[in-house]
Design a protein around this motif. Structure first.
Motif, short mmCIF file in Angstrom:
data_model
loop_
_atom_site.label_atom_id
_atom_site.label_comp_id
_atom_site.label_asym_id
_atom_site.label_seq_id
_atom_site.Cartn_x
_atom_site.Cartn_y
_atom_site.Cartn_z
N THR A 290 0.83 -1.21 0.00
CA THR A 290 0.00 0.00 0.00
C THR A 290 0.86 1.26 0.00
O THR A 290 0.60 2.21 -0.74
CB THR A 290 -0.93 0.00 1.22
OG1 THR A 290 -1.75 -1.16 1.20
CG2 THR A 290 -1.82 1.23 1.23
N LEU B 20 2.55 1.75 -3.37
CA LEU B 20 1.59 2.20 -4.37
C LEU B 20 1.34 3.69 -4.24
O LEU B 20 1.31 4.43 -5.24
CB LEU B 20 0.28 1.42 -4.22
CG LEU B 20 -0.84 1.78 -5.20
CD1 LEU B 20 -0.40 1.51 -6.64
CD2 LEU B 20 -2.12 0.99 -4.89
N LYS B 21 1.17 4.17 -3.02
CA LYS B 21 0.96 5.60 -2.80
C LYS B 21 2.17 6.41 -3.24
O LYS B 21 2.06 7.48 -3.82
CB LYS B 21 0.67 5.86 -1.32
CG LYS B 21 -0.69 5.36 -0.86
CD LYS B 21 -0.91 5.67 0.61
CE LYS B 21 -2.28 5.18 1.07
NZ LYS B 21 -2.50 5.44 2.52
N ARG B 22 3.37 5.86 -2.95
CA ARG B 22 4.59 6.56 -3.33
C ARG B 22 4.70 6.70 -4.84
O ARG B 22 5.09 7.75 -5.36
CB ARG B 22 5.80 5.81 -2.78
CG ARG B 22 7.13 6.51 -3.00
CD ARG B 22 8.28 5.70 -2.43
NE ARG B 22 8.41 4.42 -3.10
CZ ARG B 22 9.07 4.24 -4.24
NH1 ARG B 22 9.62 5.27 -4.85
NH2 ARG B 22 9.16 3.05 -4.79
N LYS B 23 4.33 5.64 -5.58
CA LYS B 23 4.39 5.69 -7.04
C LYS B 23 3.36 6.66 -7.60
O LYS B 23 3.61 7.36 -8.57
CB LYS B 23 4.17 4.28 -7.60
CG LYS B 23 5.33 3.33 -7.33
CD LYS B 23 5.04 1.94 -7.85
CE LYS B 23 6.20 0.99 -7.56
NZ LYS B 23 5.93 -0.39 -8.03
N GLN B 24 2.17 6.69 -6.98
CA GLN B 24 1.12 7.61 -7.45
C GLN B 24 1.55 9.06 -7.32
O GLN B 24 1.23 9.90 -8.15
CB GLN B 24 -0.17 7.37 -6.68
CG GLN B 24 -0.86 6.07 -7.02
CD GLN B 24 -2.09 5.81 -6.16
OE1 GLN B 24 -2.23 6.41 -5.10
NE2 GLN B 24 -2.96 4.93 -6.63
N MET B 25 2.29 9.34 -6.26
CA MET B 25 2.75 10.71 -6.03
C MET B 25 3.73 11.16 -7.11
O MET B 25 3.88 12.35 -7.37
CB MET B 25 3.41 10.83 -4.65
CG MET B 25 2.43 10.66 -3.49
SD MET B 25 3.25 10.71 -1.88
CE MET B 25 3.79 12.42 -1.85
N LYS B 26 4.40 10.20 -7.76
CA LYS B 26 5.39 10.55 -8.79
C LYS B 26 4.76 10.71 -10.17
O LYS B 26 5.40 11.20 -11.09
CB LYS B 26 6.48 9.47 -8.85
CG LYS B 26 7.35 9.43 -7.60
CD LYS B 26 8.46 8.41 -7.75
CE LYS B 26 9.39 8.41 -6.55
NZ LYS B 26 10.50 7.43 -6.70
N ILE B 27 3.50 10.26 -10.32
CA ILE B 27 2.84 10.34 -11.63
C ILE B 27 2.26 11.74 -11.83
O ILE B 27 1.47 12.19 -11.02
CB ILE B 27 1.72 9.30 -11.75
CG1 ILE B 27 2.31 7.88 -11.54
CG2 ILE B 27 1.01 9.41 -13.08
CD1 ILE B 27 1.25 6.80 -11.52
N VAL C 226 -1.57 13.25 -11.01
CA VAL C 226 -2.25 12.50 -9.95
C VAL C 226 -2.14 13.28 -8.65
O VAL C 226 -1.05 13.56 -8.17
CB VAL C 226 -1.63 11.09 -9.78
CG1 VAL C 226 -2.29 10.37 -8.61
CG2 VAL C 226 -1.81 10.31 -11.05
N THR D 203 -2.75 13.73 -4.63
CA THR D 203 -2.87 12.91 -3.43
C THR D 203 -3.28 13.78 -2.26
O THR D 203 -2.95 14.96 -2.18
CB THR D 203 -1.53 12.23 -3.09
OG1 THR D 203 -0.55 13.24 -2.91
CG2 THR D 203 -1.10 11.29 -4.18
#
Length: 764
Positions: free
Chosen positions: A143, A146-153, A156, A158
């Motif tokens: 989890t 996943l949050k860390r990767k979303q922050m880099k997109i 997106v 957060t």
């Protein structure tokens, strides 16, 4: 409502000409509102069919009366309470095999064993003690990643809102007046008051006063209920069947002794429904210290890989806070399992291996080499300590069952390290839980065993009070000041009303032992400590098939471990008695069972616990488990049996021992050409007996010049024989379920699954 209290000591140094210590007792008064009890399923007035039974599940006194003079029935009672069953061994098996499986899953990364893997993430090693906890840790890591990767997109968004991973069970909004938009501190979470008492908790009078206080609170709650009008079928207050006082080990042991005295005298001063709960935090700490005492030499060898001074090593071996080990010891376990797995796979030509395969291989290695068996035994006890520590976190409010399993196993090491207080406490808690009614068990497991921190994490109740002590320390420091009493009253009154961020303590007794209660700590990072200890284990060929472990270097040659003697690796080296290899499954188990028989079956909850067999006691003598201690024991025994100096005899022997040794010498004196007179029948001074024995030995040794050296050589030979370890003895010990594990766990596909252990390319 229902009330319980949790207490601990706090003191301040008084400086000056009359230096002393100003001692206080900090108490958390926990008030559980009626609605919280209803939400937990303890009060069920709406549906009487769901009510929990208030009838004890077992009557211990009746059980021992019925088993009296029947050896088989008495053995069944011992097995019932302190005996180890298949479920207990299953818990240990899962804990060990999950660690081995974790090593197998990450071997491709960890085998690189270089600075390039420092900082790489693994699931929380210190939190894994069964499959459930492993899956929880895996999910937390997934989890977070996943949050860390979303922050880099790009694009997106957060949320900046932090959602705690753990939430409080049930409806624990205890005081609607104190509700606010801010997060609750731990006092609000548990509806706890902080109260000071200017007395020393270590003193019996303070302990009895606190026990009487909680008893009176319970009685007053019942009286208040009886004054009111209620429907005839409404449940009566919980306070009628349970009053609870929680504290750490030493005061808890004294309280249990006071309860035993009260029961023996039949004065009713401390009624049976009073339960004094020893905290799990201090029980874990006591077990870790016992582990450090028993395995000091071998642990020092491995810990020295990342702790390079004696003081730093002792910080790990004998912690004053369990957190001092939690970040480091799991990496040491992982290094052992990783090395064993890699060496096994290489020996089999690169074949895939399973967790079962690795465990079986380590057992075979332990059967061949005593050193490997000693290390294997230490890893088992480390896994048990990890089970005990994590029992506070499993489920919504911890797992009492897992904790008690660990307690039963820990009793075997307590009995070998003279932890008499914790032997008493362990037996009492195990009996209480077995006999308690369903209602008492529910209340204890839901509201006493653990308390909640501000982020919703459950912690042992004595750790909860330790955090309160820290809160007060942060306000008042450690030194007594003028007006200290008023400051204490003010601090205890205002601390519970502060915002959560200001209340949460991050440190306990040692500034290096930081809190791990934050849910944001979702993984373990590979450290240089792991690389150091893994290299040490690998290079000494501890788990290399077909090779003897390397225990030292002499000149340009290696010194190898023997198959028939227990030798310790390291610069100083030395040999230990082989009896340590079965001290848990052998003598430790025997002592535990005998202790329970003497003090809970032969005499139920005996007040005094003698250690002499002639007094109906059980010896819990601390085992000599270090090379230094064994050498000292040998020298002391030689001195006691050969010295001709009265002062040395007096300093090293009690009167009864001197009399016994004199009579033994007198019985054979005629064989040595000397006639010794009988000692006076009337009791004389210690010095008189020392003089008599010294004089007798001088006469015998003058007549027999070689006798003194013969005695010393005999003792030397006895100690050397105790160092010998037979492979068939080790094989018999390793058949114990503590090592082999139940088939119900071994047969699980999870532990039969094989893994390829080839190196994986590093992703930078």
């Amino acid at each position: 409502l229902w009330t319980n209290i949790l207490s601990d000591n706090i003191g301040f140094k008084v400086k000056g000409n009359k230096a002393s210590y100003d001692q206080w007792t900090i108490t958390n008064t926990i008030v559980i509102p009626e609605q919280a009890l209803i939400d937990a399923g303890i009060y069920c007035d709406d549906d009487p069919s769901k009510r929990l039974s208030r009838i004890p599940n077992y009557n211990w006194q009746n059980a021992i009366d019925n088993a009296k003079d029947n050896t088989d029935e008495e053995e069944k009672l011992i097995d019932l309470i302190v005996g180890l069953n298949e479920d207990d061994y299953k818990q240990v098996a899962e804990s060990v095999l999950e660690d081995i499986r974790l090593a197998l899953e990450h071997t491709g990364l960890l085998r690189h064993n270089s600075a390039a893997i420092i900082g790489k993430k693994l699931p929380r090693l210190d939190r894994i003690c069964n499959r459930e906890t492993r899956e929880t840790c895996d999910e937390a890591l997934r989890t977070s990643e996943l949050k860390r990767k979303q922050m880099k997109i790009p694009g997106v968004k957060t949320s900046t809102l932090t959602i705690p991973r753990h939430t409080a069970p049930g409806n624990l909004s205890l005081d609607p007046v104190r509700e606010s938009s801010e997060s609750k501190n731990r006092y609000e979470k548990n509806n706890a008051l902080l109260e000071p008492l200017h007395e020393n908790l270590a003193e019996n009078v303070t302990q009895r006063r606190l026990m009487k206080y909680i008893i009176e609170c319970s009685e007053n709650q019942v009286k208040e209920f009886d004054k009111q009008e209620h429907p005839p079928d409404i449940e009566r207050p919980v306070a009628e069947v349970l009053a609870c006082f929680g504290c750490d080990g030493q005061p808890a042991s004294s309280c249990h002794k006071a309860q035993a005295e009260s029961a023996a005298e039949g004065d009713g001063d401390l009624p049976p429904h009073l339960f004094v709960s020893p905290g799990g935090f201090h029980t874990v700490m006591k077990m870790l210290n016992a582990n450090g005492e028993l395995f000091e030499d071998v642990l020092t060898h491995f810990v020295s890989a990342w702790r390079n001074t004696i003081d730093r090593q002792k910080w790990f071996l004998f912690p004053t806070d369990p957190r001092q080990r939690e970040k480091e010891h799991p990496w040491c376990l992982l290094a052992h399992y990783l090395d064993a797995a890699v060496k096994l796979s290489e020996h089999q030509g690169g074949c895939d291996v399973s967790a079962n395969d690795v465990n079986d291989f380590m057992l075979k290695r332990a059967q061949t080499y005593p050193l490997c068996m000693l290390v294997l035994l230490e890893t088992r006890l480390a896994s048990i300590a990890k089970m005990m520590k994590n029992a506070s976190r499993i489920g919504e409010r911890g797992s009492v069952e897992l904790f008690l399993t660990a307690v039963k196993l820990a009793m075997r090491i307590f009995s070998m390290t003279h932890k008499t207080d914790y032997m008493r406490l362990s037996c009492n808690v195990l009996i209480w839980w077995h006999c308690a009614s369903d209602l008492q068990r529910k209340v204890y497991s839901t509201f006493i065993f653990t308390q909640l921190t501000s982020n919703g994490t459950s912690v042992f109740h004595d750790l909860f009070v330790e955090l309160s002590v820290k809160d007060v320390r942060q306000r008042m420091g450690k030194v007594f000041k003028k007006g200290n009493e008023l400051d204490m009253e003010h601090s205890c009154a205002t601390i519970p009303d502060q915002p959560a961020a200001k209340v949460e303590s991050k440190m306990l007794r040692n500034k290096d032992a930081s809190s791990d209660s934050s849910p944001s700590v979702y993984c373990s990072y590979v450290t240089s400590d792991f690389i150091s200890v893994y290299s040490k284990i690998r290079d000494m060929d501890l788990w290399t098939p077909g090779k003897a472990p390397i225990i030292g270097i002499k000149g340009s040659s290696n010194i190898y471990a023997k198959t028939d003697a227990l030798e310790i690796p390291g610069r100083k080296g030395g040999k230990l008695h082989a009896s340590i290899l079965n001290c848990i499954t052998g003598l430790g188990d025997k002592r535990t069972r005998e202790y329970f028989y003497q003090f809970y079956i032969r005499v139920n909850n005996r007040v005094e616990r003698p250690e002499k067999e002639e007094d109906g006691g059980v010896r819990l003598e601390k085992m000599s488990s270090t090379v230094k201690k064994l050498e000292a024991d040998k020298n002391k025994r030689i001195l006691r049996e050969t010295t001709t100096k009265a002062k040395e005899i007096k300093d090293n022997m009690k009167i009864d021992d001197i009399i016994e040794m004199y009579n033994k010498l007198r019985s054979t004196s005629s064989d040595h050409g000397v006639n010794l007179s009988e000692l006076p029948r009337s009791r004389r001074s210690h010095q008189h007996y020392a003089n008599s024995l010294a004089s007798a030995r001088q006469r015998v040794f003058r007549k027999n010049p070689n006798m003194k050296d013969d005695i010393a050589n005999r003792i030397e030979t006895e100690f050397m024989e105790q160092e010998l370890s037979k492979e068939e003895d080790r094989a018999a010990t390793l058949k114990d379920p503590l090592f082999t594990f139940p088939d119900s766990v071994r047969g699980n596909d999870r532990y039969k699954e094989t893994f390829c252990l080839l190196l994986e390319p590093l992703q930078l």
